[in-house]
Design a protein around this motif. Structure first.
Motif, PDB file in Angstrom:
ATOM      1  N   PHE A   4      47.721  46.720  42.800  1.00 44.81           N
ATOM      2  CA  PHE A   4      47.539  46.406  41.395  1.00 44.81           C
ATOM      3  C   PHE A   4      48.177  47.474  40.528  1.00 44.81           C
ATOM      4  O   PHE A   4      48.264  48.635  40.922  1.00 44.81           O
TER       5      PHE A   4
ATOM      6  N   ASP B 151      45.172  43.455  47.300  1.00 43.53           N
ATOM      7  CA  ASP B 151      46.530  43.531  46.762  1.00 43.53           C
ATOM      8  C   ASP B 151      46.770  44.864  46.070  1.00 43.53           C
ATOM      9  O   ASP B 151      45.840  45.569  45.710  1.00 43.53           O
TER      10      ASP B 151
ATOM     11  N   ASP C 294      48.722  41.982  39.526  1.00 45.83           N
ATOM     12  CA  ASP C 294      48.869  42.099  40.976  1.00 45.83           C
ATOM     13  C   ASP C 294      50.343  42.003  41.356  1.00 45.83           C
ATOM     14  O   ASP C 294      51.214  41.813  40.504  1.00 45.83           O
TER      15      ASP C 294
END
Length: 188
Positions: free
Chosen positions: A79, A77, A108
């Protein structure tokens, strides 16, 4: 196709439930003939964001050149990293840190976040003590010896005497004033 009724374990009665809880949830779907089917849906809680923090201590006592890098584990993901007010950062790395305790909040793209604590270590104070280990016995002699004992800092010291010598000790000195500059491995 026909008409169906829905009854969720949360009490909702629509085809799409929006208030499901962590764990097992059930839905009973009944058609217009009264035939029912029960389905169980398990909602698993995300275990959160996991990260390894890699702090680097300051180079010299009293400096503000410590850093920390945050390496997020097992996720692809996007971040964001919030190191706090007044802290210089570039992505997952903060710099210009003094010795001390800090926190970083890693978030996130779904809005989930975790807070991590880390410590920037302080460098030991570099201290040097010079002493005359062999004094001049007779006026006019050049027999004095001065030694230096160094503690702290980061070992692998360099010595620069006002006499041009570069060791832990100078000898063959006449009476007078002498100075020394001691630097450690980091240039402190």
């Amino acid at each position: 196709s026909g008409t169906y009724t829905y009854e969720w374990s949360t009490g909702e009665t629509t085809a799409t439930a929006t208030e499901l809880e962590i764990g097992e949830n059930t839905v009973t779907v009944t058609d217009e003939n009264g035939c029912s089917e029960v389905e169980t849906i398990e909602i698993v809680q995300d275990s959160g964001i996991d990260a390894n923090l890699v702090p680097t201590a300051i180079s010299c006592n009293g400096e503000s050149d410590g850093t920390v890098r945050v390496d997020v584990v097992g996720n692809a993901d996007d971040f964001t990293f919030d190191f706090g007010d007044g802290i210089t950062s570039d992505g997952n790395t903060a710099s210009g840190l003094a010795a001390g305790d800090y926190t970083v909040v890693v978030s996130d793209e779904k809005g989930c976040s975790s807070t991590f604590e880390y410590t920037i270590g302080d460098a030991e104070v570099l201290e040097a003590v010079a002493s005359v280990s062999s004094p001049i016995i007779c006026k006019g002699d050049s027999t004095a010896v001065i030694s230096i004992v160094v503690t702290g800092g980061n070992e692998s010291y360099t010595y620069s005497w006002s006499t041009g010598d570069d060791g832990e000790e100078v000898s063959g000195l006449p009476a007078g004033d002498y100075s020394i500059t001691v630097s450690d491995f980091n240039g402190c």
